[in-house]
Design a protein around this motif. Structure first.
Motif, short mmCIF file in Angstrom:
data_model
loop_
_atom_site.label_atom_id
_atom_site.label_comp_id
_atom_site.label_asym_id
_atom_site.label_seq_id
_atom_site.Cartn_x
_atom_site.Cartn_y
_atom_site.Cartn_z
N UNK A 159 91.85 30.41 -9.90
CA UNK A 159 92.49 31.76 -9.89
C UNK A 159 93.84 32.06 -9.48
N UNK A 160 94.37 30.96 -8.76
CA UNK A 160 95.96 31.09 -8.64
C UNK A 160 96.40 30.57 -9.93
N UNK A 161 95.96 29.71 -10.55
CA UNK A 161 96.34 29.44 -12.04
C UNK A 161 96.55 30.67 -12.94
N UNK A 162 95.63 31.40 -12.82
CA UNK A 162 95.33 32.63 -13.49
C UNK A 162 96.54 33.65 -13.41
N UNK A 163 96.73 33.97 -11.90
CA UNK A 163 97.66 34.79 -11.71
C UNK A 163 99.11 34.27 -11.90
N UNK A 164 99.50 33.14 -11.76
CA UNK A 164 100.46 32.42 -12.09
C UNK A 164 100.94 32.61 -13.76
N UNK A 165 100.08 32.32 -14.52
CA UNK A 165 100.21 32.52 -16.04
C UNK A 165 100.29 33.97 -16.44
N UNK A 166 99.44 34.84 -15.70
CA UNK A 166 99.58 36.26 -16.09
C UNK A 166 100.99 36.89 -15.82
N UNK A 167 101.41 36.57 -14.56
CA UNK A 167 102.75 37.12 -14.06
C UNK A 167 103.77 36.51 -15.01
N UNK A 168 103.78 35.11 -15.17
CA UNK A 168 104.79 34.50 -16.20
C UNK A 168 104.78 35.07 -17.43
N UNK A 169 103.55 35.19 -18.21
CA UNK A 169 103.61 35.70 -19.53
C UNK A 169 104.20 36.98 -19.37
N UNK A 170 103.81 38.19 -18.35
CA UNK A 170 104.51 39.34 -18.34
C UNK A 170 106.01 39.40 -18.43
N UNK A 171 106.40 38.36 -17.52
CA UNK A 171 108.04 38.33 -17.40
C UNK A 171 108.48 37.82 -18.76
N UNK A 172 108.05 36.75 -19.43
CA UNK A 172 108.63 36.35 -20.75
C UNK A 172 108.45 37.56 -21.77
N UNK A 173 107.45 38.20 -21.63
CA UNK A 173 107.19 39.43 -22.50
C UNK A 173 108.27 40.40 -22.47
N UNK A 174 108.59 40.63 -21.01
CA UNK A 174 109.69 41.61 -21.03
C UNK A 174 111.01 40.98 -21.51
N UNK A 175 111.25 39.62 -21.09
CA UNK A 175 112.51 39.07 -21.98
C UNK A 175 112.66 39.07 -23.29
N UNK A 176 111.53 38.91 -23.94
CA UNK A 176 111.23 38.88 -25.56
C UNK A 176 111.70 40.62 -25.97
N UNK A 177 111.09 41.39 -25.06
CA UNK A 177 111.34 42.70 -25.52
C UNK A 177 112.74 43.14 -25.31
N UNK A 178 113.46 42.98 -24.23
CA UNK A 178 114.77 43.04 -24.08
C UNK A 178 115.58 42.35 -24.97
N UNK A 179 115.39 41.03 -25.47
CA UNK A 179 116.07 40.33 -26.50
C UNK A 179 115.85 40.99 -27.69
#
Length: 296
Positions: free
Chosen positions: A65-85
């Protein structure tokens, strides 16, 4: 040598117009907000899991469960970076050549011993360097935050960052091509529409994978990806963020474990990757040919 001179002019111009300062300030704010949000969400989830204890059979364990939360939030953050980029790549490319033509400033530049090809390559080199620095610093900061806070490491961080770099280069190259043949405003509208089309194609491709599947939607998604492979490259990058355990569970379930619609649980097809790698070079070649014939 002249290419490097133009690249240096372009970087100095970006600094003079305060693009670099604005980019640094907003990037620091983005990373700080992500770090605070990531830490709060992770520790809240960790506390909730410890209070609830280990869950029964058939439910995710506390570690999963902790791994799922870590992954989801990181993916969301990287998605934001690629969108801004991606938006930065489009805007910088759109404003790279046509404004100089519209204002007449290019006449003075090309009056020097400088070919149009050298000018074009110098602009691309400088803007690509700025975008690469942005993606490297931002994605590196987010990956480091995930590692420090949750001890999370993506499946293959180098491929994640490499594919995100490729995505912004694709968008920069195609918008630079547009800047050599279209007025600035028209180019901006066309590029944003293309970007939206590629994003929609990715969503259609995701929907097509949901059982029982839909071949027509899959083909439409592939066609949009061939037209502009930016979203396909991001999905390829997102695959390498996912932990091996999640990918193994997806494989065992026959692809029936779905993630967010903007994430891929399958690696990028080799043919699409080859097309994406060739895409910036093809756009630059077309841009050089169009710019050579352009009536200034």
């Amino acid at each position: 040598m002249s290419v490097l001179v133009v690249a240096r002019w372009t970087v100095l111009e970006a600094r003079r117009r305060r693009l670099l300062a604005a980019g640094v300030v907003l990037s620091v704010a983005f990373v700080a907000l992500f770090a605070v949000g990531y830490a709060l969400l992770y520790h809240d989830q960790q506390r909730a899991v410890l209070e609830a204890g280990t869950l029964g059979p058939g439910v995710l364990s506390a570690r999963e469960e902790l791994l799922a939360v870590s992954t989801l939030v990181l993916v969301l953050g990287l998605y934001g970076v690629q969108f801004l980029g991606a938006l930065l790549g489009l805007f910088l490319g759109v404003a790279s050549v046509s404004p100089e033509i519209d204002s007449g400033a290019l006449h003075a530049v090309l009056a020097r011993p400088l070919s149009r090809l050298q000018y074009l390559l110098g602009r691309f080199l400088a803007l690509a360097g700025l975008l690469a620095a942005y993606v490297l610093v931002m994605s590196g900061a987010l990956l480091l935050t995930a590692r420090v806070v949750a001890g999370f490491t993506p499946g293959d961080a180098r491929r994640v960052v490499g594919l995100m770099l490729l995505e912004v280069l694709i968008l920069l190259a195609v918008s630079l091509l547009g800047s050599t043949v279209l007025p600035t405003l028209a180019n901006g509208v066309v590029m944003l529409a293309l970007f939206g089309l590629a994003w929609l194609g990715g969503i259609l491709g995701f929907v097509a994978t949901i059982p029982p599947g839909n071949e027509l939607l899959a083909n439409l998604g592939t066609a949009a990806g061939l037209l502009l492979p930016a979203d396909a490259v991001w999905r390829g990058a997102s695959f390498h963020v996912l932990p091996p355990g999640f990918l193994a569970a997806t494989s065992l379930a026959g692809g029936e474990v779905d993630g967010p619609p903007f994430v891929s649980t399958a690696p990028m097809a080799p043919a699409m990757l080859a097309w994406a790698l060739a895409y910036p070079a093809a756009c630059l070649a077309l841009a050089a040919a169009a710019f050579r014939r352009r009536d200034l």
